[in-house]
Scaffold this motif. Sequence first.
Motif, PDB file in Angstrom:
ATOM      1  N   LEU A   1       0.838  -1.190   0.000  1.00 45.45           N
ATOM      2  CA  LEU A   1       0.000   0.000   0.000  1.00 45.45           C
ATOM      3  C   LEU A   1       0.872   1.238   0.000  1.00 45.45           C
ATOM      4  O   LEU A   1       1.727   1.403   0.866  1.00 45.45           O
ATOM      5  CB  LEU A   1      -0.854  -0.017   1.274  1.00 45.45           C
ATOM      6  CG  LEU A   1      -1.838   1.127   1.413  1.00 45.45           C
ATOM      7  CD1 LEU A   1      -3.026   0.889   0.488  1.00 45.45           C
ATOM      8  CD2 LEU A   1      -2.293   1.262   2.852  1.00 45.45           C
ATOM      9  N   GLN A   2       0.655   2.104  -0.982  1.00 42.21           N
ATOM     10  CA  GLN A   2       1.413   3.351  -1.001  1.00 42.21           C
ATOM     11  C   GLN A   2       0.771   4.354  -0.049  1.00 42.21           C
ATOM     12  O   GLN A   2      -0.416   4.636  -0.140  1.00 42.21           O
ATOM     13  CB  GLN A   2       1.450   3.933  -2.415  1.00 42.21           C
ATOM     14  CG  GLN A   2       2.230   5.224  -2.469  1.00 42.21           C
ATOM     15  CD  GLN A   2       2.393   5.750  -3.881  1.00 42.21           C
ATOM     16  OE1 GLN A   2       2.532   4.979  -4.826  1.00 42.21           O
ATOM     17  NE2 GLN A   2       2.354   7.057  -4.021  1.00 42.21           N
TER      18      GLN A   2
ATOM     19  N   HIS B   1      -9.357  -1.555   0.947  1.00 45.32           N
ATOM     20  CA  HIS B   1      -9.417  -0.286   0.226  1.00 45.32           C
ATOM     21  C   HIS B   1     -10.295   0.713   0.986  1.00 45.32           C
ATOM     22  O   HIS B   1      -9.932   1.879   1.180  1.00 45.32           O
ATOM     23  CB  HIS B   1      -9.966  -0.529  -1.179  1.00 45.32           C
ATOM     24  CG  HIS B   1     -10.020   0.687  -2.034  1.00 45.32           C
ATOM     25  ND1 HIS B   1     -11.094   1.541  -2.034  1.00 45.32           N
ATOM     26  CD2 HIS B   1      -9.118   1.214  -2.889  1.00 45.32           C
ATOM     27  CE1 HIS B   1     -10.849   2.544  -2.859  1.00 45.32           C
ATOM     28  NE2 HIS B   1      -9.661   2.366  -3.397  1.00 45.32           N
ATOM     29  N   SER B   2     -11.441   0.213   1.422  1.00 43.46           N
ATOM     30  CA  SER B   2     -12.369   1.066   2.149  1.00 43.46           C
ATOM     31  C   SER B   2     -11.717   1.570   3.453  1.00 43.46           C
ATOM     32  O   SER B   2     -11.759   2.765   3.759  1.00 43.46           O
ATOM     33  CB  SER B   2     -13.628   0.243   2.429  1.00 43.46           C
ATOM     34  OG  SER B   2     -14.513   0.916   3.250  1.00 43.46           O
ATOM     35  N   LEU B   3     -11.066   0.678   4.189  1.00 41.81           N
ATOM     36  CA  LEU B   3     -10.437   1.063   5.463  1.00 41.81           C
ATOM     37  C   LEU B   3      -9.360   2.130   5.257  1.00 41.81           C
ATOM     38  O   LEU B   3      -9.341   3.147   5.945  1.00 41.81           O
ATOM     39  CB  LEU B   3      -9.835  -0.167   6.150  1.00 41.81           C
ATOM     40  CG  LEU B   3      -9.041   0.139   7.426  1.00 41.81           C
ATOM     41  CD1 LEU B   3      -9.945   0.691   8.528  1.00 41.81           C
ATOM     42  CD2 LEU B   3      -8.299  -1.103   7.933  1.00 41.81           C
ATOM     43  N   VAL B   4      -8.460   1.903   4.306  1.00 42.50           N
ATOM     44  CA  VAL B   4      -7.328   2.835   4.172  1.00 42.50           C
ATOM     45  C   VAL B   4      -7.768   4.193   3.619  1.00 42.50           C
ATOM     46  O   VAL B   4      -7.157   5.214   3.940  1.00 42.50           O
ATOM     47  CB  VAL B   4      -6.166   2.243   3.336  1.00 42.50           C
ATOM     48  CG1 VAL B   4      -5.668   0.959   3.979  1.00 42.50           C
ATOM     49  CG2 VAL B   4      -6.543   2.034   1.883  1.00 42.50           C
ATOM     50  N   THR B   5      -8.845   4.201   2.824  1.00 39.80           N
ATOM     51  CA  THR B   5      -9.321   5.500   2.357  1.00 39.80           C
ATOM     52  C   THR B   5     -10.104   6.221   3.470  1.00 39.80           C
ATOM     53  O   THR B   5     -10.039   7.435   3.575  1.00 39.80           O
ATOM     54  CB  THR B   5     -10.162   5.390   1.072  1.00 39.80           C
ATOM     55  OG1 THR B   5     -11.160   4.393   1.254  1.00 39.80           O
ATOM     56  CG2 THR B   5      -9.306   4.998  -0.117  1.00 39.80           C
ATOM     57  N   TYR B   6     -10.822   5.490   4.316  1.00 32.77           N
ATOM     58  CA  TYR B   6     -11.443   6.106   5.500  1.00 32.77           C
ATOM     59  C   TYR B   6     -10.367   6.758   6.359  1.00 32.77           C
ATOM     60  O   TYR B   6     -10.531   7.859   6.859  1.00 32.77           O
ATOM     61  CB  TYR B   6     -12.134   5.037   6.360  1.00 32.77           C
ATOM     62  CG  TYR B   6     -13.618   4.876   6.140  1.00 32.77           C
ATOM     63  CD1 TYR B   6     -14.111   4.385   4.939  1.00 32.77           C
ATOM     64  CD2 TYR B   6     -14.530   5.173   7.148  1.00 32.77           C
ATOM     65  CE1 TYR B   6     -15.463   4.198   4.752  1.00 32.77           C
ATOM     66  CE2 TYR B   6     -15.888   4.990   6.968  1.00 32.77           C
ATOM     67  CZ  TYR B   6     -16.354   4.506   5.773  1.00 32.77           C
ATOM     68  OH  TYR B   6     -17.696   4.323   5.595  1.00 32.77           O
ATOM     69  N   LEU B   7      -9.282   6.005   6.556  1.00 32.76           N
ATOM     70  CA  LEU B   7      -8.208   6.507   7.416  1.00 32.76           C
ATOM     71  C   LEU B   7      -7.450   7.649   6.751  1.00 32.76           C
ATOM     72  O   LEU B   7      -6.742   8.399   7.423  1.00 32.76           O
ATOM     73  CB  LEU B   7      -7.228   5.381   7.756  1.00 32.76           C
ATOM     74  CG  LEU B   7      -7.735   4.286   8.703  1.00 32.76           C
ATOM     75  CD1 LEU B   7      -6.772   3.112   8.723  1.00 32.76           C
ATOM     76  CD2 LEU B   7      -7.917   4.849  10.115  1.00 32.76           C
ATOM     77  N   GLY B   8      -7.585   7.749   5.428  1.00 29.00           N
ATOM     78  CA  GLY B   8      -6.864   8.789   4.700  1.00 29.00           C
ATOM     79  C   GLY B   8      -5.374   8.527   4.609  1.00 29.00           C
ATOM     80  O   GLY B   8      -4.586   9.441   4.398  1.00 29.00           O
ATOM     81  N   ILE B   9      -4.966   7.250   4.739  1.00 32.59           N
ATOM     82  CA  ILE B   9      -3.531   6.955   4.705  1.00 32.59           C
ATOM     83  C   ILE B   9      -3.072   6.550   3.308  1.00 32.59           C
ATOM     84  O   ILE B   9      -1.887   6.366   3.075  1.00 32.59           O
ATOM     85  CB  ILE B   9      -3.133   5.864   5.730  1.00 32.59           C
ATOM     86  CG1 ILE B   9      -3.818   4.533   5.422  1.00 32.59           C
ATOM     87  CG2 ILE B   9      -3.471   6.320   7.143  1.00 32.59           C
ATOM     88  CD1 ILE B   9      -3.322   3.388   6.300  1.00 32.59           C
ATOM     89  N   SER B  10      -4.003   6.391   2.372  1.00 33.10           N
ATOM     90  CA  SER B  10      -3.632   6.062   1.001  1.00 33.10           C
ATOM     91  C   SER B  10      -4.788   6.451   0.090  1.00 33.10           C
ATOM     92  O   SER B  10      -5.938   6.460   0.525  1.00 33.10           O
ATOM     93  CB  SER B  10      -3.367   4.560   0.867  1.00 33.10           C
ATOM     94  OG  SER B  10      -3.095   4.219  -0.487  1.00 33.10           O
ATOM     95  N   ASP B  11      -4.477   6.764  -1.168  1.00 35.93           N
ATOM     96  CA  ASP B  11      -5.585   7.010  -2.090  1.00 35.93           C
ATOM     97  C   ASP B  11      -6.146   5.695  -2.624  1.00 35.93           C
ATOM     98  O   ASP B  11      -7.185   5.670  -3.267  1.00 35.93           O
ATOM     99  CB  ASP B  11      -5.179   7.964  -3.227  1.00 35.93           C
ATOM    100  CG  ASP B  11      -4.092   7.392  -4.129  1.00 35.93           C
ATOM    101  OD1 ASP B  11      -3.892   6.162  -4.128  1.00 35.93           O
ATOM    102  OD2 ASP B  11      -3.440   8.174  -4.835  1.00 35.93           O
ATOM    103  N   GLY B  12      -5.439   4.580  -2.350  1.00 35.22           N
ATOM    104  CA  GLY B  12      -5.941   3.259  -2.727  1.00 35.22           C
ATOM    105  C   GLY B  12      -6.113   3.069  -4.227  1.00 35.22           C
ATOM    106  O   GLY B  12      -6.794   2.138  -4.655  1.00 35.22           O
ATOM    107  N   ASN B  13      -5.506   3.919  -5.016  1.00 35.36           N
ATOM    108  CA  ASN B  13      -5.701   3.874  -6.468  1.00 35.36           C
ATOM    109  C   ASN B  13      -4.927   2.701  -7.089  1.00 35.36           C
ATOM    110  O   ASN B  13      -3.719   2.762  -7.264  1.00 35.36           O
ATOM    111  CB  ASN B  13      -5.229   5.203  -7.067  1.00 35.36           C
ATOM    112  CG  ASN B  13      -5.606   5.319  -8.528  1.00 35.36           C
ATOM    113  OD1 ASN B  13      -5.695   4.324  -9.247  1.00 35.36           O
ATOM    114  ND2 ASN B  13      -5.846   6.537  -8.971  1.00 35.36           N
TER     115      ASN B  13
END
Length: 480
Positions: free
Chosen positions: A13-14, A174-186
């Motif tokens: 995960l970037q 994907h949903s978790l990391v974008t909620y956290l704002g730690i990755s754009d998950g793209n």
Amino acid sequence: MQWETVIGLEVHLQLATQSKIFSGSPIAFGAEPNTQASAVDLAMPGMLPVLNEQAVRMAVMFGLGIDAEIGMRSVFDRKNYFYPDLPKGYQISQFSDPIVGRGEFEIQLEDGRTRQIGITRAHLEEDAGKSLHEDFHGMTGIDLNRAGTPLLEIVTEPDIRSAAEAVAYLKALHSLVTYLGISDGNMAEGSMRCDINISLRPPGQAAYGTRAEIKNVNSFRFVERAIRHEVERQSDILEDGGKVVQETRLYDAERDETRPMRSKEVANDYRYFPEPDLLPVVIDDAYVAAIRETLPELPTAKRHRFMEQYGLSAYDANVLADSRELADYYEAAVGACGDAKIAANWVQVELLGQLNKAELGIGASPVSAADLGGLIARILDNSISGKIAKQVFEAMWNGEGSADEIIKARGLQQVSDSGELEAMVDEVIAGNSAQVEQYLAADEGKRKKLLGFFVGQVMKVSRGQANPQMVNQLLAKKLH
Ligand code: ADP
Ligand code: MG
């Protein structure tokens, strides 16, 4: 034989930091080659890494998000291997003491069932550069823009049992990391890349079979396809009495197949050892507690709240809690109309349907939550029928104003005036005497069906605006 599929995923995960993990270079996607590579990223002699605190913070946020043990003292190690896009000759990673230890992650399947997936660990590391094989007249170019980009590698236990579960896991992640704002998950830009470890075993057998690892799969669809192919390939081998060899394979999306990259027997020995240029990272309870304070309500908690508070099905709650923006939109629409179930329907069917067609995210929706809520309110108070509402929605989508404005401008108000309706009913009865006779001669069951014909005719006369309930009552009365 029906083999059991066993899958463990490693996701790179970037992290959405401002700058690289060990230098001040920016990490924007798509820049000209080597314009975002400093002396540290180029591995010039004498350059020393300095740890980016934002990356540590984001890793801890992730750890808290999956209820994992947080590594209060984590260590960076050198992972040694030779590759042209790795100028130092080693990658700085974490091996013995990762920043995130054992955790647990709930995923939701399409059919509403949930499963717990064990997270083995998550560790910080730097990304490598990129070899460019195009447009160099037979030579290879090296782009070091990506070198030093902060990655969090998230490793699961071999707890996943099918392609569908693997995709559900990745979507939940994907949903978790974008909620956290730690990755754009793209995934298309490589912000979330997935290695798939996969083996088969006879049902009931405790020991795992020999696995193959498929490297760097970068879309949900490819993950699903790569797994399906690999399951088929391995079961063919096993059915024929053969043995699966442990190896690294590549998924070729163009040819839609997996093929061998390198076998594990000749795999690199990475000669891990602690990175002498970086101190161990020591964090304390106060640091972790302060980060915990900043966490938003996370997708799993929101999903469960949606089910309890709004009476949604597991499936609907999962769709609507997928992103913070969508969840906020949904709750605002509920607030504006007061009916959680109908709002869930409209958001999922009409709104998401249109957004998907137009390839727009919820943030770019031309219809605001307040306006959608306003439209639903007009269905609820019988100003318009559900059918007319779809017309109004389309007009709202095209920017013609609020539901009330459109209903007024187009004269779409539902006709609930009994005098007006009676006139229409009379007209239809007078114009269809053959059907009326049929109706009168028919038995109860048949009458019901025939009534539908008359209702349809009245709706036609009213251009869809007659109140269907009242039409039904009036017709039944008049025909009798
Ligand atoms: P490596 O050191 O080769 O990366 P790990 O032991 O760290 O191997 O495991 C990597 C991933 O492979 C993990 O996600 C783990 O769950 C998964 N895994 C391990 N053994 C199996 C197996 N037999 N079948 C499927 N997945 C497996
Ligand atoms: Mg590994």
